[in-house]
Enzyme design. Structure first.
Site, short mmCIF file in Angstrom:
data_model
loop_
_atom_site.label_atom_id
_atom_site.label_comp_id
_atom_site.label_asym_id
_atom_site.label_seq_id
_atom_site.Cartn_x
_atom_site.Cartn_y
_atom_site.Cartn_z
N ALA C 46 0.85 -1.20 0.00
CA ALA C 46 0.00 0.00 0.00
C ALA C 46 0.88 1.24 0.00
CB ALA C 46 -0.94 0.01 1.20
N GLU C 47 0.37 2.28 -0.67
CA GLU C 47 1.14 3.50 -0.91
C GLU C 47 1.64 4.18 0.36
OE1 GLU C 47 -1.67 2.39 -2.26
OE2 GLU C 47 -2.51 3.98 -3.51
N ASN C 48 0.86 4.08 1.43
CA ASN C 48 1.25 4.79 2.64
C ASN C 48 2.51 4.23 3.28
OD1 ASN C 48 -0.45 2.57 3.08
ND2 ASN C 48 -1.22 3.34 5.01
N SER C 87 8.00 3.92 -0.49
CA SER C 87 6.84 3.24 -1.06
C SER C 87 6.64 3.59 -2.53
CB SER C 87 5.60 3.62 -0.25
OG SER C 87 4.47 2.96 -0.75
#
Lengths: 219, 235, 219, 235
Positions: C46-48, C87
């Site tokens: 996930a991007e976070n 990320s």
């Protein structure tokens, strides 16, 4: 020569004040810590990725814990490790209060040459360009003259430039100069055993004299 | 706990040798040899690979780190920030046997990061107007001039880690971390020499510095096999 | 609509294979995990700043452990946390094997529009541009037609573009298309309950038909 | 062990309030509110600061994170990757009360990193030819075109950490790390809200994510004071 190096390093140590973040280059700057009083606590940063570097341990030296020159060090409480991109991020963006570098030549306008002597010494630039670019305060250390007695504080550097207009102060065994606004070279201090003529005759760049000139007596 | 080598990344030096090819671009981790993988350097030497294009912080020492390979005259080019600790590299350069491009130290690791994070290079004032600007493009924006620094990637990267799990998650040791994380990111094939390989799940997700996604092959280290400069002086 | 979303998500789940690194966008893609057989182990990113994301925990949900949409997740063995620059470094440089994004419109050449409906919905682009740019394989999920029955697979997107020439596959409740060389839209599969006419009449972009066309019977 | 507050960085919310000024550029950490410092958001609200220029990942939710401040209509501009979770921000934008610049999410954090690491921006193909290119300079190199993304810095940055020592060394918690490290690097005055403040020497030098050099002021958190979206739906 050994003595000269220590004289310069001792004088440089007096520039370091409590709480500073300091980066020391190789050569004469690496001698500076031995002249800092133990009452003054500072954090030394090294390019390879450490902040809060302590002295070389007497035993249990660790090959994986070293300064930028590859020599064993220790880490102080509050110190940290990080990668070298983070390290140079600190350096470029002005988080180093004081950077002390060795020099081959410095011009009267603060141009620094310290990375190559073409055809002779080929060390490469290392981190010097970024240290010079980012430091809030940059002090250059070098003997006042080269082996042939020629001045190293020059009107225009003959060696390839590391960074233009970056040096704030020059410390030699003969004198301390500051460079005001990348323009005016000013004599601040005459070191023990030398007089104004010793400096004037061996400094190629023109300079002014501080109204608060300090003349150190023989130690 | 995962089975041994679930991800098929754990291997041995013999199999690693085949990844080192003539003419390859090789990124090596380490700073003055600290953080350079000793077993993989020997493996590189044994592979016979020649005409290699090296990229890393420095030239090591003649008997330490990448220096051990450089003295064999099988490197064609080197991009590095200095070669002061390896006089042989200087000699080879002066004789025209090794082409060296010098880069400011932090700019070099940033170029590797740019390659490893899928960016197309960056701008900086550092080096502008000096010999190290080489023929790098100068970009003018709002009346200020900047050097353009291009991203660096490599065919193969060699990395030294304290611990790896079988997925390739990496933890480093003190100042041996240095540029190793970016070498892992910017290399098409990333080979890790770890002091210790642990099963998946043994590393705290917070302590992992390099996620295993970047790592292709892992070997166990047999330890540092050179004398550090300070050991040499003392004895 | 609920059913359509699940039908699309189930078909998308069949694209996921053992060992893949997968990023799922918000909307229909977030429904995909429930249709992946438990025998297939993948790492979701996930991007976070998390790799190896597991399902939402039943209890002890942790506000500091969430996916990119802010909902609680867990972490699998071998998972890791990192900052969001790292990320997106992964995302841009092609370390994500498969990215599954929701779409508003897709053109026959693989242009993706999924970030804004001017004057109406203003979500912002989030990480979609970089996911579309970097993924080795990008699948767009959407209902075949909009609320007014108009095709969403179009000759040229009418909405602002997220990324040009990026979609590799389109999955709707009626069909699966691949896009070959950012140029040729090709029908690969007809979903249960639909026939070729249902697709031809509701797909604005021209398309070819795969020689290995799969026609799924009613489930 | 160091004495309490040796570095003079530990302080309280009352003293922090004075750092929040009208017209300031404010970087805030967090991703959908996760990793946004709740106490400092309240402190920002209490300060009365207006015409603030915000930069961060998103607009939070109307009752979570930076969203709580945005709904008060005291932000003049916002640079963010999306505002989907905060409809009030969309309304304010449409009414011309809040000027929003959208940025691709990873490009935005990279711009903050560029500012925080003393670089002068970077090039990328991402966003080229789209509305998000705005009037950003297009640079052509070797017949390829790139967008120039400029570095971002701020007057003040607010950061949420799991632990801080008194020098400001920071450790984060899971996905609450996100862009916080770069907010710390790119802000002239960096204010940290930490769940726990520990004496210098209590953090392992390997676990420190943000060295204390970047941190100016530290306050202790009194915890999350909003309901997460998933708590709202459940109850």
């Amino acid at each position: 020569m050994g003595d000269i190096r220590k004289i310069i390093a001792r004088r440089a140590a007096a520039e370091i004040r409590e709480g500073m973040i300091v980066n020391l280059g190789i050569g004469i700057p690496s001698l500076v810590p031995e002249f800092i009083p133990s009452s003054v606590s500072v954090y030394f940063q090294a390019e390879n990725g450490i902040l809060g570097m302590g002295p070389e341990p007497l035993e249990n030296k660790d090959g994986n814990l070293s300064n930028a020159a590859g020599y064993p060090v220790s880490i102080l409480p509050g110190g940290s490790y990080f990668d070298s991109a983070v390290s140079f991020g600190m350096i470029r963006s002005g988080y180093i209060d004081l950077s002390i570098l060795g020099a081959l030549e410095v011009s009267g306008k603060g141009d620094l040459a310290n990375w190559i002597v073409p055809g002779k010494k080929v060390p490469g630039v290392g981190g010097a360009m970024e240290l010079a670019y980012g430091a809030k305060n940059l002090i250059a250390l070098m003997p006042h003259c080269d082996k042939n007695g020629r001045p190293k504080i020059v009107r225009k550097c003959s060696l390839p430039i590391t960074t233009y207009h970056c040096v704030n102060k020059i410390i030699t065994e003969r004198a301390v100069f500051c460079i005001i606004n990348n323009e005016e070279l000013q004599l601040e201090e005459i070191m023990p055993g030398y007089n104004l003529a010793d400096i004037k005759n061996y400094t190629e760049a023109g300079f002014t004299i501080s109204q608060e000139l300090i003349i150190n007596k023989e130690a | 706990m995962a089975e041994k080598n679930t991800f098929n990344k754990c291997t041995d030096y013999k199999r690693i040798k085949s990844f080192f090819r003539d003419d390859m671009k090789l990124l090596f981790g380490g700073f003055g040899g600290v953080g350079t993988p000793p077993g993989l350097i020997d493996c590189l030497i044994d592979s016979g690979a020649k005409n290699v294009h090296l990229i890393g912080n420095d030239a090591g020492f003649p008997w330490i780190g990448i220096g051990k390979f450089i003295v064999l005259e099988r490197a064609a080019t080197l991009i590095a920030s200095h070669i002061g600790s390896n006089p042989v590299a200087g000699d080879l350069m002066n004789k025209g046997k090794l082409k060296i491009e010098f880069s400011p130290q932090g700019i070099l690791v940033e170029r590797i990061r740019s390659g490893g994070t899928g960016l197309d290079g960056f701008l900086t004032e550092i080096g502008l107007g000096t010999e190290l600007a080489y023929d790098k493009p100068v970009i003018e924006l709002k009346n200020k001039r900047y050097l353009y620094e291009s991203p660096i990637k490599a065919d193969v990267g060699i990395v030294y880690a304290r611990k790896a799990d079988e997925f390739g998650n990496l933890v480093f040791d003190k100042t041996a971390r240095n540029n190793n994380p970016y070498v892992a990111m910017a290399s098409k094939v990333t080979i890790v020499e770890a002091e210790e390989i642990v099963p998946v799940g043994n590393l705290d997700p917070e302590e992992i510095i390099v996620p295993g996604i970047y790592v292709d092959h892992i070997v166990t280290s047999t330890g540092i096999n050179w004398k550090w400069i300070w050991e040499t002086l003392e004895k």
